[in-house]
Design a protein around this motif. Structure first.
Motif, PDB file in Angstrom:
ATOM      1  N   ALA A  45       5.789   4.370  -2.688  1.00 37.60           N
ATOM      2  CA  ALA A  45       5.205   5.543  -2.045  1.00 37.60           C
ATOM      3  C   ALA A  45       3.755   5.257  -1.642  1.00 37.60           C
ATOM      4  CB  ALA A  45       5.264   6.744  -2.983  1.00 37.60           C
ATOM      5  N   TRP A  46       3.035   4.604  -2.540  1.00 36.68           N
ATOM      6  CA  TRP A  46       1.629   4.320  -2.209  1.00 36.68           C
ATOM      7  C   TRP A  46       1.073   3.091  -2.921  1.00 36.68           C
ATOM      8  CZ3 TRP A  46      -2.063   4.661  -6.131  1.00 36.68           C
ATOM      9  CH2 TRP A  46      -1.649   5.319  -7.309  1.00 36.68           C
ATOM     10  N   ALA A  47       1.449   2.898  -4.179  1.00 34.62           N
ATOM     11  CA  ALA A  47       0.871   1.775  -4.921  1.00 34.62           C
ATOM     12  C   ALA A  47       1.371   0.470  -4.326  1.00 34.62           C
ATOM     13  CB  ALA A  47       1.251   1.873  -6.396  1.00 34.62           C
ATOM     14  N   GLY A  48       0.479  -0.385  -3.951  1.00 34.76           N
ATOM     15  CA  GLY A  48       0.869  -1.663  -3.355  1.00 34.76           C
ATOM     16  C   GLY A  48       0.645  -1.709  -1.862  1.00 34.76           C
ATOM     17  N   LEU A  49       0.499  -0.542  -1.265  1.00 29.64           N
ATOM     18  CA  LEU A  49       0.279  -0.483   0.176  1.00 29.64           C
ATOM     19  C   LEU A  49      -1.025  -1.193   0.550  1.00 29.64           C
ATOM     20  CD1 LEU A  49       1.912   0.732   2.439  1.00 29.64           C
ATOM     21  CD2 LEU A  49       0.624   2.848   2.220  1.00 29.64           C
TER      22      LEU A  49
END
Lengths: 493, 438
Positions: free
Chosen positions: B220-224
């Protein structure tokens, strides 16, 4: 003897209070000798691995008080042990036929801006919210490296909130960096309990305090026939129960590393006599401990009867075990006092203790009485132990030694150590219930578990065959104490 | 601002030590207080692995480092780690103590970098962020300070992708999930740098990160942020699939998206999808009568108390492929505000027929209170952590533990991603349900 000072909000560290150390290489006898001569010197390691910290040990005592909650004033990572102690709490509920509840623990979740502006408001608001949610009878605050370094006035918040909420809100100072000996956390927890929760005695009761973790209730059997009731503290007690531990007839510790401070505090402040003999491990140790109980509780006659009866029951069986275990070699790793007890126990069983890695050493306990020195007792009763290493969970030293010593069995008291025996193909035993090996029956229980482990080789042989080793070949060939240096600057504050 | 947490389900910035441990033969070196590593390991570890847990080198900051600084001690521990620990990569991570007093760890570590030692440093003082965020920080630091120096080149290798899919150990099923993701991406003809876990190729694989044609972010967001960093650094474009694909529908959607962007052979991709779907739906069909006919009670609504990637992925799967209806969903990963709307949007269109309510809250104690107050007429499924045990019992529901702390499960290579993971979800939910009957 350390003087218990309930005016101070913080307890002194073990290093400062007792002169405790975390590095030593020699024999057990040499260590005892240094301790008695006052020549014990701390050594520092120039290479080290993760240890434990005081905040975890303080939390372990608070987290299972049935009607109290804990607020950890820290970044969220410090709450990593919440569930592990909740798990222990719930296992204990099963054993005690209590209904299932979860431990109520809160993190104030210190974030970056809090390290600049301070987090006392956050702490106060968290306590209010937690109180509203749970309505506990007491709230304990445990501190952290972060809250300590930024200098939050935790004691002030605790005092204000005590008045506001009309329940004890108690600060416990257990910052990890303050002490290299994480059992200072026990002292910190007990200091805050005795300082803020325990009330002066209104009367003397027929209760005996047993300072323990969460082991089985083996003391009922001994003390009930003598006309005493047992208060197992601190885990699984209630706030009301703790308020009255000053009224007890005596305090027993299952492990002096755990209970040194509270045993001495209750005696010094409220006159509750502490049983000062080392805890009852091995036959000779148990005899001595039993007689001390008899003396303090004024039940000498009855105790002698128990001793005679137990000897008659246990000694023949013990002889059978001794025959099977004679000459088997063992290496041990454990916390301090319990480690000393296990050394005695292994020797009692006729085994050869080839060495030990013991997490720290207290040259003296808070009661100031050399009688309590369990290691001295083991050495004097059963003989010296070579390769005695004071080593605060430094697995690299342990692996190096095990690889050279290659005992028939490795005994561990704490997690994170057993693997190194098993990976080398050495049968390894960890016993969680500290009460299992206590007293006369304990010697037999322990012998049985050791025999079972010695016999169970298939798993370790196979594991050793397929395991990797993160330690370099170079290291395994070095002197295990290559990084242990007494010349490094060691300061105690 | 009050942001208390009852029942924590993630760690602090230093929690990214677990990301290092998840790289084959990599070892963190902590410049932190004495208990940090252990506490993180208690929440985020199940077993030490190669050199985690008690093996992790640490300076164990004491009062004297707080007063006089701890740079010299860090130098000693780094020297010792090189000699004692047999590793391919060493990553120095700081804790609160070092970051508050301001040790210059860059200066200490760069001396070793100049000698071409495989060492990286990152400031991860616990208070700085949580481990979802610092996972990115640590991976970026490894890329900048290590990969960039030892890269095998920047020429792109046809069909090679880097995958950034899950935060190792924070996702208890990270190993199994990564294995399945690698399997299906290879299945459609791609080369895969999976980077963490049993199926990865260790630091060799990391050295080819710059040569990938695309970065695939499944989160969803972590690592983007890692993918954005790589785009800026090596011009590698990225594909973003904003949740964990679970089961037939979503996994196929994921693979088609990857195939389309990367431009690999469409018919090859479709052939793989067809084979996988056939297998997957054969099992679904086989058990559909069980779901339809079992008379004694199956969960009919679900709550998720999960991070955003799992929350969306699981919710879609439970509704669309198993017919369990969403009650309220809770996201506990401290999602940065900038990403919340997109996540909300995913729940708004959770199926073509309905939307689901979602809220963001790190304080799961409050979440539990909210769930407790609901009207529990029907048997519910809670997908959450070990903290939910009593809650599930109280509301007469079933519990699938999927978030840390897992405590009541032992996880090795079990995974919930992809086609195989979808089947595993079914086995695990209904296995538990059936086990409640006498």
């Amino acid at each position: 003897m350390s003087v218990i000072n309930l005016k101070a909000s913080e307890v002194q560290t073990r290093e400062a209070r007792l002169g405790s150390i975390t590095g030593f290489a020699g024999t057990a006898g040499e260590l005892v000798g240094c301790a008695r001569a006052g020549t014990l010197k701390e050594s520092e390691r120039s290479f080290s691995q993760c240890m434990g910290c005081s905040s975890g040990n303080a939390f372990c005592q608070f987290s299972m008080i049935q009607d109290a909650i804990v607020v950890n004033h820290a970044p969220v990572g410090c709450a990593g042990d919440f569930f592990t102690f909740n798990f222990v709490y719930r296992v204990g509920q099963m054993e005690r036929d209590l209904s299932p509840v979860i431990g109520r623990y809160f993190s104030t979740n210190i974030e970056e801006q809090d390290t600049i502006f301070g987090a006392t408001q956050k702490l106060a608001d968290t306590i209010r919210k937690a109180y509203e949610r749970v309505r506990p009878n007491a709230i304990f605050i445990t501190t952290s490296c972060a809250s300590g370094i930024i200098g939050d006035d935790v004691e002030g918040v605790a005092n204000d909130l005590s008045e506001e909420l009309r329940i004890p809100v108690i600060a416990c100072f257990c910052e990890g960096f303050k002490s290299k000996i994480w059992t200072t956390g026990f002292d910190a927890a007990y200091h805050s309990i005795v300082r803020k929760l325990v009330k002066p005695p209104e009367k003397k009761s027929n209760k005996v305090n047993v300072i323990n973790f969460w082991g089985s209730k083996i003391f009922d059997e001994l003390l009930n026939p003598l006309g005493y009731e047992v208060d197992y503290i601190v885990p699984f007690s209630t706030v009301a129960q703790l308020e009255h531990i000053s009224e007890a007839a005596a305090t027993i510790q299952i492990c002096s590393t755990l209970g040194t401070y509270i045993g001495a505090a209750l005696e010094q402040v409220y006159g509750v006599p502490e049983i000062k003999s080392p805890p009852a491990y091995g036959i000779a140790g148990t005899d001595r401990w039993m007689r001390e109980i008899g003396r303090v509780l004024n039940r000498q006659g009855e105790i002698e009867e128990v001793i005679a009866k137990e000897h008659e029951r246990v000694l023949p069986k013990l002889e059978e075990y001794r025959n099977k275990l004679q000459g088997k070699t063992a290496y041990l790793t454990a916390g301090a006092a319990h480690g000393h007890a296990l050394i005695a126990l292994l020797q009692e069983l006729g085994m050869t203790v080839q060495g030990a890695a013991i997490f720290h050493h207290d040259p003296i306990y808070d009661n100031g009485d050399v009688v309590s020195d369990a290691l001295a007792h083991a050495v004097n009763t059963y003989g010296d132990v070579p390769n005695y290493n004071v080593c605060n969970k430094q697995a690299y030293e342990l692996v190096n030694i095990l690889n050279k010593v290659r005992p028939d069995i490795m005994i561990a008291r704490h997690g994170g150590m057993t693997m190194w025996g098993a990976k080398l193909g050495i049968p390894t035993l960890l016993i969680g219930d500290e009460q299992l090996s206590f007293g006369y029956q304990g010697v037999l229980n322990y012998a049985e578990r050791i025999l079972e482990s010695l016999d169970n080789k298939e798993f370790v042989i196979n594991l050793a065959k397929h395991s990797t080793m993160p330690y370099t070949k170079w290291w395994l060939e070095q002197d295990p104490f290559s990084f242990l240096r007494s010349d490094l600057d060691v300061k105690t504050y | 601002m009050l942001k208390l947490i009852e029942q924590p389900r993630y760690s602090c910035a230093l929690g990214a030590q677990q990301s290092v441990i998840a790289i084959k033969r990599a070892v963190p070196i902590l410049h932190s207080g004495p208990g940090c590593g252990d506490k993180i390991n208690r929440l985020l570890g199940q077993g030490e692995g190669y050199a985690g847990g008690n093996t992790v080198p640490c300076t164990n900051a004491s009062e004297s480092e707080i007063v006089f600084g701890g740079e010299q001690k860090l130098g000693n521990v780094i020297e010792g780690a090189f000699k004692v620990i047999d590793a391919d990569l060493y990553v120095v991570l700081t804790g609160c103590t070092s970051d508050i007093i301001g040790d210059d760890i860059g200066q200490v570590t760069s001396a070793y970098q100049e000698q071409d030692r495989p060492i990286v440093y990152v400031e991860t003082g616990g208070f700085k962020s949580n481990n979802y965020v610092s996972h990115e920080t640590v991976v970026k630091a490894i890329i900048d300070q290590y990969v960039d120096k030892l890269k095998k080149g920047t020429d792109k290798i046809k069909g090679l992708v880097n995958v950034f899919a899950t935060v190792p150990y924070q996702d208890p099923f990270w190993n199994g999930n990564l294995e399945e993701i690698k399997r299906i991406l290879e299945g459609i003809g791609l080369g895969v740098n999976i980077l963490f876990g049993a199926e990865s190729g260790g630091i060799n694989e990391w050295q080819s990160i710059p040569q990938a044609e695309y970065n695939v972010v499944i989160s969803a967001w972590a690592g983007l942020g890692i993918a954005q960093h790589l785009e800026a650094k090596y011009g590698t474009p990225y594909i973003h699939f904003p949740y964990l694909p679970i089961g037939g529908e979503e996994t196929t959607k994921f693979l088609r998206q990857v195939a389309e962007v990367t431009g690999i052979d469409r018919s090859y991709t479709e052939a793989f999808i067809k084979k996988e779907e056939e297998k997957f739906y054969m099992h679904i069909e086989r058990m559909a009568d069980f779901i339809l006919e079992f008379r004694y009670g199956l969960p009919r609504r679900f709550y998720t108390i999960l991070d955003a990637s799992y929350g969306i992925g699981l919710s879609k799967y439970l509704l669309n492929e198993l017919g369990i209806l969403p009650a309220k969903q809770f996201i506990i990963d401290d999602t940065p505000e900038e990403f919340q709307e997109a996540i909300q949007e995913q729940f708004n269109k959770i199926s073509s027929l309905r939307s689901a309510k979602v809220s963001f809250n790190v304080d799961a104690g409050a979440i539990q209170e909210e769930i407790r107050k609901d009207d529990h007429k029907h048997r519910a499924l809670i997908v959450g952590s070990a903290w939910e045990r009593d809650l599930a019992t109280e509301i007469g529901g079933d519990l699938l533990i999927l978030s840390v702390p897992v405590a009541y499960r032992l996880v090795l290579n079990c995974g919930y991603a992809g086609y195989n993971g979808g089947l595993r979800v079914i086995e695990d939910i209904y296995g538990k349900v059936l086990d409640t009957y006498r």
